[in-house]
Design a protein around this motif. Structure first.
Motif, PDB file in Angstrom:
ATOM      1  N   LEU A  11     -43.293 -19.049  84.346  1.00  0.00           N
ATOM      2  CA  LEU A  11     -41.322 -20.020  84.287  1.00  0.00           C
ATOM      3  C   LEU A  11     -40.737 -18.970  84.745  1.00  0.00           C
ATOM      4  N   VAL A  15     -35.872 -20.553  81.517  1.00  0.00           N
ATOM      5  CA  VAL A  15     -36.480 -22.533  80.921  1.00  0.00           C
ATOM      6  C   VAL A  15     -36.351 -22.586  79.853  1.00  0.00           C
ATOM      7  N   ASP A  19     -36.217 -28.088  78.890  1.00  0.00           N
ATOM      8  CA  ASP A  19     -36.962 -28.264  80.212  1.00  0.00           C
ATOM      9  C   ASP A  19     -38.119 -28.740  80.487  1.00  0.00           C
ATOM     10  N   LEU A  20     -39.168 -27.845  79.788  1.00  0.00           N
ATOM     11  CA  LEU A  20     -40.253 -28.276  79.795  1.00  0.00           C
ATOM     12  C   LEU A  20     -40.602 -29.491  79.448  1.00  0.00           C
ATOM     13  N   LEU A  67     -41.001 -25.731  88.863  1.00  0.00           N
ATOM     14  CA  LEU A  67     -40.044 -26.069  87.628  1.00  0.00           C
ATOM     15  C   LEU A  67     -38.846 -25.127  87.393  1.00  0.00           C
ATOM     16  N   CYS A  68     -37.413 -25.549  86.952  1.00  0.00           N
ATOM     17  CA  CYS A  68     -36.382 -24.792  87.111  1.00  0.00           C
ATOM     18  C   CYS A  68     -36.191 -23.710  88.748  1.00  0.00           C
TER      19      CYS A  68
END
Length: 81
Positions: A11, A15, A19-20, A67-68
Motif C-alpha cells: 500500500l 492510503v 480510501d481502502l 490504489l492511490c
C-alpha cells in the motif's frame, strides 16, 4: 470465532481506511464489515461477511489493483478469535 480477511500488501503510505473502503466497495464484491490500515508496514485488511465475498474481492482486487497510484496485491488471510 473464525473469519476471512483480505490482506493487501504494498500500500501507498498515504492510503487511509476511507480510501481502502471506497476502493473495495466499488468492486461490488459484498458487504464490508471492517477495514484497517497499517501504514508503517504497507498493509491493509478488509473483512467481508462471507468467504465467497472475500474470494470474489481477491479475484477482482488483483485485476483492478491500483490504489492511490500504486499497485497492490490482495491475499486471503484466515483469522481466529
Amino acid at each position: 470465532m473464525k473469519f476471512l480477511e483480505d490482506l493487501l500488501r504494498l500500500l501507498n503510505w498515504q492510503v487511509t481506511q476511507l480510501d481502502l473502503h471506497r476502493h473495495f466497495h466499488a468492486l461490488g464484491a459484498g458487504v464490508i464489515e471492517e477495514v484497517r490500515v497499517q501504514r508503517d508496514k504497507g498493509f491493509g485488511f478488509v473483512r467481508y461477511s462471507t468467504h465467497a465475498e472475500a474470494a470474489l474481492a481477491i479475484q477482482i482486487g488483483n485485476v483492478q489493483s491500483l490504489l492511490c497510484g500504486k499497485q497492490i496485491k490482495v491475499f486471503e488471510q484466515h483469522m481466529s478469535f
